[in-house]
Scaffold this motif. Structure first.
Motif, PDB file in Angstrom:
ATOM      1  N   LEU B 214       0.847  -1.227  -0.047  1.00 13.78           N
ATOM      2  CA  LEU B 214       0.129  -0.257  -0.165  1.00 13.78           C
ATOM      3  C   LEU B 214       0.479   1.262   0.218  1.00 13.78           C
ATOM      4  O   LEU B 214       0.601   2.082  -0.397  1.00 13.78           O
ATOM      5  N   GLY B 217       1.990   1.762  -2.897  1.00 13.87           N
ATOM      6  CA  GLY B 217       1.342   2.009  -4.661  1.00 13.87           C
ATOM      7  C   GLY B 217       1.128   3.956  -4.158  1.00 13.87           C
ATOM      8  O   GLY B 217       0.976   4.799  -5.191  1.00 13.87           O
ATOM      9  N   ILE B 218       0.721   3.768  -2.761  1.00 10.42           N
ATOM     10  CA  ILE B 218       0.793   5.956  -2.166  1.00 10.42           C
ATOM     11  C   ILE B 218       1.524   6.286  -2.688  1.00 10.42           C
ATOM     12  O   ILE B 218       1.515   7.325  -3.279  1.00 10.42           O
ATOM     13  N   LEU B 220       4.070   6.353  -4.990  1.00 10.17           N
ATOM     14  CA  LEU B 220       4.176   6.176  -6.406  1.00 10.17           C
ATOM     15  C   LEU B 220       2.548   7.197  -7.047  1.00 10.17           C
ATOM     16  O   LEU B 220       3.038   8.078  -8.045  1.00 10.17           O
ATOM     17  N   TRP B 221       1.662   7.202  -6.533  1.00  9.60           N
ATOM     18  CA  TRP B 221       0.275   7.698  -7.054  1.00  9.60           C
ATOM     19  C   TRP B 221       0.995   9.209  -6.591  1.00  9.60           C
ATOM     20  O   TRP B 221       0.103  10.001  -7.746  1.00  9.60           O
ATOM     21  N   ARG B 224       3.016  11.175  -9.238  1.00  8.46           N
ATOM     22  CA  ARG B 224       3.135  10.874 -10.040  1.00  8.46           C
ATOM     23  C   ARG B 224       1.777  12.625 -10.245  1.00  8.46           C
ATOM     24  O   ARG B 224       1.569  12.810 -11.219  1.00  8.46           O
ATOM     25  N   GLU B 225       1.057  12.407  -8.435  1.00 11.19           N
ATOM     26  CA  GLU B 225       0.060  13.781  -8.757  1.00 11.19           C
ATOM     27  C   GLU B 225       1.193  15.024  -8.255  1.00 11.19           C
ATOM     28  O   GLU B 225       0.607  16.330  -9.376  1.00 11.19           O
ATOM     29  N   THR B 228       2.615  15.622 -12.311  1.00  9.04           N
ATOM     30  CA  THR B 228       1.121  15.637 -13.545  1.00  9.04           C
ATOM     31  C   THR B 228       0.774  17.444 -12.786  1.00  9.04           C
ATOM     32  O   THR B 228       0.745  18.373 -13.593  1.00  9.04           O
ATOM     33  N   ARG B 229       0.597  18.196 -11.351  1.00  9.91           N
ATOM     34  CA  ARG B 229       0.259  19.213 -11.111  1.00  9.91           C
ATOM     35  C   ARG B 229       1.584  20.126 -11.715  1.00  9.91           C
ATOM     36  O   ARG B 229       1.348  21.222 -12.112  1.00  9.91           O
TER      37      ARG B 229
END
Lengths: 715, 230
Positions: B214, B217-218, B220-221, B224-225, B228-229
């Protein structure tokens, strides 16, 4: 076999973690999302199979397992063996975790492609997956139902005799469905706060989930009341026990959320309120679970020897910090909404209702915790008595009751004050007349001081006020919906809502009756008669009634009322062979529309054939149960659209891939279990169902692996 | 309140893996000091208070070809203060019944196993409930029992001759004689070969693995967030 069960929990936990990670990454890559969903489906099947394994162990009385030894014995019937799943902390936590996985799977299917919700699905599913991981790891480490005994017991201890009641068969599962159901809006609330989009309409899409969870919570509470009334033998149905309060507090905030949602749907307001209420409801649910399983507060309902408190406290802190922290961070978005245009308006009434409900929840919370606070802070032992709770909750309840009628007579935005006055006049008159008649009939309680003494009068007055308001509103609703068919969906919802309000009326009828309870203790010898209220009770003697499960002493009583023989009632005392030191009272309740005759067998003297009989005459109790039934009917009408069958079919066709898979698994399980002789060899059927579940789990896991391999292939 | 000192008693008979009969098993080393060994072991953990002993039966198993060949009678050591029957039990009574019984002939020893019936009382302490359980009067599967030696090495025999089992029975009898002086007792009969030792590592692995997955996953997310911003 118990090792296999434990292995399944491990697998479910790992699949949940992997699923949560993949769905979260799926917010940027759709294929990750599909993989994650498949992993979550596999987790839900793994948890289902672990439950089937536990059922199997209970059915075959495998006393090598601690849980089976503690909660099963050979005298228990099949139904109670199934019930033993949630009879103990370990099994009930596993059931909770399993229900969580099923809800997550359902959300994954429902949310896919749904406007307003689709973009929030990754974060929401990740949150739900994290909850699953928490509960599975709690089961593994702290409350493992597959813990081996280390030897083999000759026999089991069996379920606590107090739990051997049909209402206990459905009360905990309905509560758990309600509890877990509220995790879904919580997950989406967090997702919406994390998401950059200012779209707030996701809450409206979640309306069915919220109502579904709310009705199960309501039914769970009512079933618990029925169980307490029938089983505990004190003649009441609500004692403000900490565990009762644990499920009542989230019900209060959940009710506020349901109303808040209506305002948001109608006027685009109260979004911040809704977010706050969603988070508070789930926090209270976990807090209630903490109370039940930590042992910090003594309760007849609490799980014996439970010490899962620290972990649950950690979950409360983490969830509250996440939810409220995000709300504070995004406060500009959550507070930006239309304002209330007029103080006397439906929006205002809803706001006031929310405030009252939250105050009620806070009051119950603080009063429940007061013994703990007093002990820790002042070193004193105090008890939070029902009288203390009633002092606060009775006035608040009456205010809420009045608001039902006021709201029914007030319109949205800027209603005309003169119109409101006209509408409210007639119901007010009826209410006033009812109150006056009640006062003249002696409904005021002289024993109880001050305001509490007039509570029954106020309640009766409000009954007249609310009933007449609702009756007029519902009549207008039905007539309008028959005239203008285009508004039938809205009319159905309103009708359902008003039926729920009518159910509250019935509940209040029952609650008002509790102020006029008559109680008497009679010591009777053979052939003796005594009077209790309008009833003449003649003692016909004691007899024993033993079976393989328990020994019983029964007292036969002939009941007469107004010279009419009503029959023979036989309250009893049971002593189960598995629990010889814990006799239970089996009460007898004779129900009429106006009152219940409640008989409890106290002390017995077999030698002299004499007994102490406790008699309680409880007015209007049956209206509470009828209110519960009406509440469910009203919610179903509000929840289910007019063409529900067509909608279900359309949804099935739209999501045929997922639903086809689920249908195939369920159908195969049923067919195989029936063909393996469901009626004659239940244990074998459990193996068959577990096998089907495992195949399904492997299918979804395989799909997930294929998804991962396609990702690696660069698709 | 009387304190309870735990007595850990584990008796293991290993599963027969090669034909045995009247020939000695390959790796079982019976010792004449078996009884003394048992007494020494018990003495280190048990506080003497005194108890009656009622030795009811003797027992021996004979094995051939990995199967139970012959069974004589069950062996039962019953200790009860002031009574020959274990019930009703007083607050400070301790009782141990070790019975080997009901073993069918011509069944593999892994299926025969032994019955261990342990009955004990814990006195009331801090308002805890008296536990009174009779454990195990059914045949258990593949359970091994061993007698502890001085070096805490289990004697896990692969099969016993009549002579060997008689010696083991003598050891038990010695225990019983010693336990005549037994008082309060917390008796634990541990059956080796069960998976209780395996459960914890599996649970720990699951916990760490699920948290790490978990967290990964968090992380990596989030990465990415943030990118992206930007």
């Amino acid at each position: 076999m118990n090792s296999f069960g434990q292995l399944l929990i491990c697998i479910a936990a790992l699949l949940s973690a992997a699923g949560g990670a993949f769905v979260l990454l799926g917010s940027h890559k759709p294929r990750f999302l599909e993989t994650g969903k498949n992993l979550l489906h596999a987790a839900s099947l793994a948890s289902a199979v672990s439950l089937v394994v536990l059922v199997f162990l209970l059915l075959v009385h495998d006393y090598r397992v601690v849980y089976v030894r503690d909660y099963a014995d050979r005298t228990m019937s099949l139904g109670y063996l199934f019930m033993a799943i949630w009879g103990g902390q370990e099994g009930s936590l596993l059931l909770w975790a399993a229900i969580q996985t099923w809800f997550t799977s359902a959300v994954a299917v429902w949310g896919t492609g749904r406007k307003g919700v689709d973009s929030l699905l990754p974060v929401a599913l990740c949150f739900l997956a994290m909850l699953q991981v928490f509960f599975f790891d709690l089961v593994l480490f702290h409350s493992n139902p597959f813990e081996p005994l280390g030897t083999i017991a000759a026999h089991g201890i069996g379920l606590n005799p107090l739990l051997r009641n049909p209402y206990m068969a459905i009360h905990p599962p309905t509560l758990y469905v309600g509890f877990v159901g509220f995790s879904v809006p919580t997950a989406f609330a967090i997702a919406s706060l994390v998401d950059r989009s200012p779209e707030n309409k996701w809450l409206i899409s979640l309306r069915p989930w919220i109502l579904f969870a709310w009705v199960f919570l309501s039914v769970g509470n009512i079933l618990g009341m029925i169980w307490a009334y029938e089983e505990l033998g004190w003649g009441g149905y609500w004692a403000w026990d900490p565990v009762e309060n644990a499920s009542f507090m989230p019900w209060l905030t959940g009710t506020a959320l349901v109303h808040s949602m209506m305002v948001q749907e109608r006027r685009g307001m109260f979004h911040g309120w809704s977010l706050f209420l969603v988070s508070s409801t789930f926090a209270l649910i976990v807090f209630g679970t903490f109370l039940t399983r930590s042992g910090v507060i003594q309760s007849v309902h609490a799980f014996a020897g439970a010490t899962a408190g620290p972990y649950l406290l950690g979950l409360i802190v983490a969830q509250a910090a996440l939810s409220f922290g995000l709300m504070i961070w995004r406060r500009k978005r959550t507070t930006d909404s239309p304002e209330i245009e007029q103080v006397v308006s439906k929006e205002s009434i809803f706001l006031f209702t929310n405030i009252i409900l939250i105050i009620s929840a806070l009051f119950v919370l603080l009063t429940t915790m007061s013994p703990l606070f007093a002990e820790v802070l002042m070193g004193e032992k105090v008890a939070a008595t029902p009288e203390l709770f009633n002092k606060g909750m009775v006035p608040l309840g009456l205010i809420l009751f009045a608001l039902i009628a006021i709201c029914a007579n007030i319109g949205w935005r800027k209603p005309s004050l003169s119109k409101i006055g006209n509408r409210i006049l007639f119901p007010s008159l009826i209410g006033f007349v009812c109150a006056v008649v009640a006062t003249l009939a002696g409904a005021a309680l002289s024993g109880a001081g001050g305001l509490m003494g007039y509570a029954p009068v106020v309640s009766i007055g409000l009954l007249g006020f609310v009933t007449s308001s609702l009756a007029r509103d519902m009549t207008r609703l039905i007539i309008n919906s028959m005239k203008h068919d285009r508004s039938s969906k809205t009319a159905r919802r309103r009708l359902g809502g008003q039926l729920v309000h009518l159910s509250v009326v019935l509940l209040f009828v029952g609650f008002t009756g509790s102020a006029f309870v008559e109680e008497k203790s009679l010591t009777l010898s053979l052939g003796e008669s005594a009077q209790a209220g309008d009833y003449q009770i003649t003692f016909l003697g004691l007899r024993e009634d033993n079976n393989y499960e328990r020994k019983a002493v029964m007292a036969d009583l002939e009941i007469e009322k107004s010279d009419e023989k009503l029959g023979i009632l036989s309250p009893a005392k049971h002593v189960y062979h598995s629990h010889p030191g814990q006799p239970t009272s089996e009460v007898v309740i004779r129900t009429e529309w106006t009152e219940d005759l409640f008989l409890v067998l106290g002390e017995v003297d077999m030698a002299r054939n004499a007994a102490l009989i406790k008699v309680k005459i409880n007015p209007l109790v049956v209206w509470i149960w009828l209110g519960g039934i009406l509440l469910v009917i009203g919610t179903i009408i509000a929840l289910v659209p007019p063409n529900w069958l067509g909608s279900l079919f359309s949804a099935y066709v739209a999501k045929k891939r997922y639903l086809a898979k689920v249908s195939a698994i369920i159908a195969s399980s049923v067919i195989v279990s029936v063909s393996t002789g469901f009626a004659t060899n239940l244990a074998l059927s459990m193996i068959a169902i577990a096998g089907m579940g495992l195949l399904g789990m492997l299918y979804f896991f395989g799909s997930a692996l294929c998804g991962i391999s396609r990702l690696e292939g660069g698709e | 309140m009387a304190s309870i000192a735990p007595l850990l008693l584990a008796i293991i008979f290993g599963a027969a893996s090669e034909p045995v009969g009247d020939e000695p098993a390959s790796n079982f080393q019976p010792t004449n000091d078996l009884g003394q060994v048992v007494i020494d072991r018990v003495q280190t953990v048990f506080e003497r208070k005194g108890a009656l002993v009622d030795v009811q039966q003797t027992f021996q198993l004979s094995c051939r070809g990995g199967k139970v060949f012959q069974r004589d009678s069950g062996y039962m050591i019953k200790l009860a203060r002031g009574a020959s029957e274990p019930s009703p039990m007083g607050e400070n009574d301790a009782s141990i019944e070790i019975a080997a019984d009901s073993i069918s002939v011509n069944k593999p020893i892994s299926q025969a196993g032994l019955i261990v019936s342990v009955r004990y009382n814990l006195p009331i302490r801090n308002n805890t409930v008296i536990l009174d359980q009779t454990l195990g009067t059914e045949i258990v599967e593949a359970r091994a029992f061993s007698v502890w030696t001085k070096g805490d090495v289990f004697l896990s025999g692969t099969g016993f001759t009549s002579q060997e089992t008689r010696k083991l029975a003598n050891g038990l009898e010695t225990l019983a004689i010693f336990a005549r002086n037994l008082g309060d007792g917390h008796l634990v009969v541990r059956l080796a070969g069960l998976s209780d030792g395996i459960q914890k590592p599996r649970s720990i692995f699951t916990l760490y693995a699920s948290i790490m997955i978990l967290a990964l996953g968090i992380a990596l997310w989030l990465r990415r967030e943030v990118s992206t911003r930007r």
